[in-house]
Design an enzyme around this catalytic site. Sequence first.
Site, PDB file in Angstrom:
ATOM      1  N   GLU A 146       0.854  -1.146   0.129  1.00 13.98           N
ATOM      2  CA  GLU A 146       0.151  -0.023   0.060  1.00 13.98           C
ATOM      3  C   GLU A 146       0.831   1.059  -0.121  1.00 13.98           C
ATOM      4  O   GLU A 146       0.471   2.337  -0.633  1.00 13.98           O
ATOM      5  CB  GLU A 146      -0.721  -0.156   1.431  1.00 13.98           C
ATOM      6  CG  GLU A 146      -2.210  -0.955   1.119  1.00 13.98           C
ATOM      7  CD  GLU A 146      -1.852  -2.405   1.673  1.00 13.98           C
ATOM      8  OE1 GLU A 146      -0.686  -2.737   1.809  1.00 13.98           O
ATOM      9  OE2 GLU A 146      -2.708  -3.305   1.845  1.00 13.98           O
TER      10      GLU A 146
HETATM   11  N1  COA Z   1      -6.447  -2.610  -8.953  1.00 14.59           N
HETATM   12  C1  COA Z   1      -6.816  -2.644 -10.297  1.00 14.59           C
HETATM   13  N2  COA Z   1      -6.253  -3.131 -11.189  1.00 14.59           N
HETATM   14  C2  COA Z   1      -5.227  -3.911 -11.157  1.00 14.59           C
HETATM   15  C3  COA Z   1      -4.619  -4.185  -9.705  1.00 14.59           C
HETATM   16  C4  COA Z   1      -5.450  -3.521  -8.687  1.00 14.59           C
HETATM   17  N3  COA Z   1      -4.961  -3.701  -7.382  1.00 14.59           N
HETATM   18  N4  COA Z   1      -3.657  -4.985 -10.029  1.00 14.59           N
HETATM   19  C5  COA Z   1      -3.511  -5.263 -11.150  1.00 14.59           C
HETATM   20  N5  COA Z   1      -4.425  -4.442 -11.960  1.00 14.59           N
HETATM   21  C6  COA Z   1      -4.602  -4.420 -13.423  1.00 14.59           C
HETATM   22  C7  COA Z   1      -3.376  -3.665 -14.072  1.00 14.59           C
HETATM   23  O1  COA Z   1      -3.740  -2.341 -14.101  1.00 14.59           O
HETATM   24  C8  COA Z   1      -3.463  -4.270 -15.623  1.00 14.59           C
HETATM   25  O2  COA Z   1      -4.677  -3.830 -16.145  1.00 14.59           O
HETATM   26  P1  COA Z   1      -4.596  -3.569 -17.574  1.00 14.59           P
HETATM   27  O3  COA Z   1      -4.368  -4.571 -18.483  1.00 14.59           O
HETATM   28  O4  COA Z   1      -5.766  -2.673 -17.914  1.00 14.59           O
HETATM   29  O5  COA Z   1      -3.124  -2.411 -17.799  1.00 14.59           O
HETATM   30  C9  COA Z   1      -3.996  -5.833 -15.223  1.00 14.59           C
HETATM   31  O6  COA Z   1      -4.389  -5.792 -14.071  1.00 14.59           O
HETATM   32  C10 COA Z   1      -2.824  -6.776 -15.391  1.00 14.59           C
HETATM   33  O7  COA Z   1      -1.839  -6.413 -14.456  1.00 14.59           O
HETATM   34  P2  COA Z   1      -0.013  -6.291 -14.739  1.00 14.59           P
HETATM   35  O8  COA Z   1       0.655  -5.360 -13.839  1.00 14.59           O
HETATM   36  O9  COA Z   1       0.047  -5.868 -16.235  1.00 14.59           O
HETATM   37  O10 COA Z   1       0.179  -7.813 -14.551  1.00 14.59           O
HETATM   38  P3  COA Z   1       1.375  -8.655 -14.160  1.00 14.59           P
HETATM   39  O11 COA Z   1       1.324  -9.935 -14.314  1.00 14.59           O
HETATM   40  O12 COA Z   1       2.734  -7.865 -14.757  1.00 14.59           O
HETATM   41  O13 COA Z   1       1.617  -8.285 -12.614  1.00 14.59           O
HETATM   42  C11 COA Z   1       0.659  -8.003 -10.255  1.00 14.59           C
HETATM   43  C12 COA Z   1       0.427  -8.389 -11.782  1.00 14.59           C
HETATM   44  C13 COA Z   1      -0.678  -8.352  -9.454  1.00 14.59           C
HETATM   45  C14 COA Z   1       1.807  -8.428  -9.872  1.00 14.59           C
HETATM   46  C15 COA Z   1       0.846  -6.312 -10.550  1.00 14.59           C
HETATM   47  O14 COA Z   1      -0.510  -5.938 -11.192  1.00 14.59           O
HETATM   48  C16 COA Z   1       0.644  -5.669  -9.344  1.00 14.59           C
HETATM   49  O15 COA Z   1       1.646  -5.298  -8.676  1.00 14.59           O
HETATM   50  N6  COA Z   1      -0.382  -5.054  -9.024  1.00 14.59           N
HETATM   51  C17 COA Z   1      -0.526  -3.953  -7.601  1.00 14.59           C
HETATM   52  C18 COA Z   1      -0.954  -4.820  -6.614  1.00 14.59           C
HETATM   53  C19 COA Z   1      -1.152  -3.984  -5.344  1.00 14.59           C
HETATM   54  O16 COA Z   1      -0.004  -3.427  -5.024  1.00 14.59           O
HETATM   55  N7  COA Z   1      -2.040  -3.986  -4.782  1.00 14.59           N
HETATM   56  C20 COA Z   1      -2.346  -3.307  -3.304  1.00 14.59           C
HETATM   57  C21 COA Z   1      -3.629  -2.376  -3.502  1.00 14.59           C
HETATM   58  S1  COA Z   1      -3.961  -1.682  -2.134  1.00 14.59           S
END
Ligand code: COA
Length: 257
Positions: free
Chosen positions: A132
Amino acid sequence: MLRVEVQKPVARVILDRPGVHNAFDDELIVFLKDAFRELCTHPDVRAIILRANGKSFCAGADLNWMKRVAEYSREQNLEDARSMARMFLAIARCPKPVIARVHGAALGGGAGLVAACDIAVAMESAQFGFTEVKLGIIPAVISPFVIARIGSRAREYFLTGERFPASVALQLGLVQHVAADEAALDALIETKIAQLVTSSPSAVAAAKELFFATAEKNLESSLEIAVDAIARARASEDGQAGMKAFLLREKPPWIPQ
Ligand code: COA
C-alpha cells in the site's frame, strides 16, 4: 466475479476477476461478505476454501475503485471503508474453518485476505506484500488481521512495502504451509479437511469465537480506527497520486530522481 461451489462437506469460494488479478471493488466486497455470511449457516459445509481463478490469488483493492472514492463525501467514504471491514470480518469470524489457497500474487488486501483465514497454504512461487505505501495509501483495514498473524514483524513489511516469497511468508507465519506444485497444495488442503471433518462443528465454531473473545477482543474497535485511516489515506494527495501513477504505469512523485 465470484463463484461459490458447494460439494459436501466443502465449499469453495472462488475469486473470479482474473483480468485485474482478482482485485476487489465495492461489488466484489459485498459478494464476498454475503457469500461467507450465507455459508456460515449452511448445515452441510464443514470447511470453506477461499481460492482464485487466473494468474493471482488477489491483487488487493481495485485501485480504480479506491481512486474514485476520493469524490465521495467523507461519510460515504467512511461507509465504503466499513463495507470492506465487514467483508474481512465475515471471513475471519465465520464459524466454519476457512482455508486460503494461495497462488501467484497476494498483495495488499490480497495478503489481508490470507491473514483473515484460519489456515493458509501457498504455492512456493506465490508472492506476498503489503504494498500500500508504494501507492501512497496504508494497510489499514487489513492491519488487525495481519498483526494478529505476524505481530510486530508487520512493521518492517508495512513500511518497506516490499514483495516477499512464500518462504518468507511461512517464516513470518502469514501462511502455515507451502507446497511445490498445485497437486501438493491440494493434497495439503485435503489433509487439513480430513482433520477438520473429524472435529465437532459446534466445538470448532466455539473455539473460533473464543479466539476472538480472548486474543482478538479489540478487533472491532481496531477496525473502526483503520476505517477512518484508510478513508483519509485514499483521499489524500499522495494516495491519489500513487494510485493514478500505478494505473498509468508511471512513477509516483515521491520516488527519488
Ligand atoms: N487494482 C486495479 N487494477 C489492477 C490491480 C489493482 N490492485 N492490480 C493489477 N491490476 C490490473 C493492471 O492495472 C492491469 O490492467 P490493464 O491490463 O488494463 O493495464 C492488469 O490488472 C494486469 O496487471 P499487470 O500489472 O499488467 O500484470 P502483471 O502480471 O505484470 O502483474 C501484479 C500482476 C498483480 C503483480 C501487478 O499488477 C501488481 O503489482 N498490482 C498491484 C498490486 C498492489 O499493489 N495491490 C495493493 C492495492 S492496495
